[in-house]
Design a protein around this motif. Structure first.
Motif: not given
Length: 85
Positions: A34-59
């Motif tokens: 999931r982290i790798g897929m999102l890193s490829e889809m959103y190359p400008d986001l760092d790991h923290r941003d991606i984790c925050q995106m996943l938390v928002r998506a889960e909520l």
């Protein structure tokens, strides 16, 4: 559900990381994918941003790849308001 073949070394890496983070091997593999897929889809986001995106998506009810790649909806009322000015 499908079967993914991985090397013995990657399996061991998954086991170690999964144990350290209290995840099963499958849950750890899914997390990394999931982290790798999102890193490829959103190359400008760092790991923290991606984790925050996943938390928002889960909520919001869970991560949906179709929603993640869909272009944002256009705002028709705004466009109409701009045309009047």
């Amino acid at each position: 559900m499908g079967i993914v073949k991985i090397s013995d070394l990657m399996h061991e890496n998954l086991r170690v990381a999964g144990n350290a983070l209290s995840r099963s091997i499958n849950a750890q593999a899914e997390h990394w994918m999931r982290i790798g897929m999102l890193s490829e889809m959103y190359p400008d986001l760092d790991h923290r941003d991606i984790c925050q995106m996943l938390v928002r998506a889960e909520l919001a009810g869970g991560f949906d790849i179709a929603a993640a790649v869909a272009p944002p909806p256009t705002s028709k009322p705004r466009a109409a308001a701009k045309a009047r000015h």
